[in-house]
Design a protein around this motif. Structure first.
Motif, short mmCIF file in Angstrom:
data_model
loop_
_atom_site.label_atom_id
_atom_site.label_comp_id
_atom_site.label_asym_id
_atom_site.label_seq_id
_atom_site.Cartn_x
_atom_site.Cartn_y
_atom_site.Cartn_z
N ARG A 217 1.05 -1.26 0.30
CA ARG A 217 -0.03 -0.42 -0.17
C ARG A 217 1.03 1.35 -0.36
NH1 ARG A 217 -2.31 -0.85 4.30
NH2 ARG A 217 -1.61 0.73 5.61
N SER A 219 1.47 5.50 -0.13
CA SER A 219 1.64 6.53 0.89
C SER A 219 0.48 7.15 0.66
CB SER A 219 2.71 7.58 0.75
OG SER A 219 4.25 6.80 1.11
N ASN A 220 -0.54 7.37 -0.65
CA ASN A 220 -1.52 7.58 -0.52
C ASN A 220 -2.74 7.04 -0.68
OD1 ASN A 220 -1.32 6.44 -3.68
ND2 ASN A 220 -1.12 8.28 -3.96
N GLY A 221 -2.63 5.33 0.19
CA GLY A 221 -2.88 5.02 0.23
C GLY A 221 -3.97 3.50 -0.55
N ASN A 222 -3.38 3.87 -1.48
CA ASN A 222 -3.54 2.97 -2.68
C ASN A 222 -2.77 1.70 -2.62
OD1 ASN A 222 -2.81 5.75 -4.78
ND2 ASN A 222 -5.08 4.64 -4.46
N GLU A 223 -3.36 0.23 -2.53
CA GLU A 223 -2.76 -1.37 -2.80
C GLU A 223 -2.44 -0.96 -4.27
OE1 GLU A 223 -5.77 -3.32 -1.35
OE2 GLU A 223 -5.86 -2.65 0.21
#
Length: 284
Positions: A217, A219-223
């Protein structure tokens, strides 16, 4: 038209407007993520950090007492003067043997250009060059360029392959890389084939071809999921991956990425391609 009907029409139109605005914002958000998605750089950062952990452990193990039984050679064979000390749980060739590699409490500039502090704890189940040996690595206050590193890393010696090259299976689990706006989660399962340098004591000529997968994941939350499609080249006299490519799957709402590390030149540059767009990536 009665008042209730007018109210229903106004409400319906308002809902349509809200849906349209929401959809527009989602499209804008997805477009922004297409352009600025952190997956390629965050995955590359994790790869470089854990490759350097492998390099540190590999250098100590290959050139010293974990192979030849003479502990006094350990300090002479440390390739990086940013290491303060190396301590063994056993002073003889007895296993398991826990090796604590201490970089000190103040960050020092290391040979890999990273400022490093804290400790690596590596538990060897047997001699490093023996098939079946595993090395379990954990981290204590370990920081790289102020990024806090945690998780577990396991190196498994699988012996020789048909080309008479050493094979190491290396797994990283539940890794976290954190500092300010950086918050990366990362896992990997990779195969390192030692393609040259194993007949010398000088680890600077060691080269590995890497295959396998990783996920995490950003740093901006995308997997994301990443798969090596053209084996990566990792040379221990270079701070970065210098060759090979990976495919990155960012989910259904974003375009996949191809990260190309080049054709063998040792530098921090790679290229990222998606749709009809290609841009330069400078690795940390």
């Amino acid at each position: 038209m009665n008042t209730r009907s007018k109210f229903s029409i106004v409400t319906f139109i308002s809902l349509l407007v809200l849906v349209a605005v929401f959809a527009s914002q989602c499209r804008k958000s997805n477009r922004a993520l297409e352009v600025k998605n952190a997956a390629p750089i965050d995955n590359a950062t994790a790869v470089n950090i854990f490759n350097n952990v492998f390099k540190t452990v590999h250098a100590l193990a290959w050139e010293n007492s974990l192979l030849n039984g003479i502990q006094d050679t350990i300090q002479a064979n440390i390739i990086d003067n940013c290491i303060d000390s190396v301590l063994f749980s056993n002073s003889t060739v007895t296993f398991p043997n826990t090796v604590v590699i201490d970089f000190g409490s103040s960050a020092s500039s290391c040979a890999n250009s990273y400022y490093t502090s804290g400790m690596l704890r590596a538990v060897f189940s047997g001699q490093y060059d023996s098939s079946g040996t595993s090395v379990a690595i954990t981290f204590s206050n370990y920081e790289v360029d102020s990024m806090s590193i945690s998780g577990t890393m396991t190196i498994r010696n699988k012996g020789y392959n048909v080309d008479n090259n050493y094979i190491f299976n290396i797994a990283v689990e539940n890794a976290k890389i954190e500092h300010d706006s950086i918050n990366i989660s990362w896992n990997s399962s990779r195969i390192y084939e030692w393609i040259s340098g194993d007949i010398t004591d000088d680890i600077s000529d060691d080269k590995f071809e890497i295959s396998g997968t990783s996920n995490g994941r950003t740093s901006n939350g995308n997997e994301f999921d990443a798969e090596i499609v053209d084996n990566l080249l990792y040379s221990m006299n270079c701070n970065w991956i210098s060759q090979g490519s990976i495919d990155m799957d960012l989910g259904t709402s974003l375009s996949p990425r191809i990260v190309d590390y080049g054709s063998g030149t040792c530098d921090e540059n790679a290229t990222v391609s998606y749709k009809n767009t290609t841009y330069e990536l400078e690795m940390r």
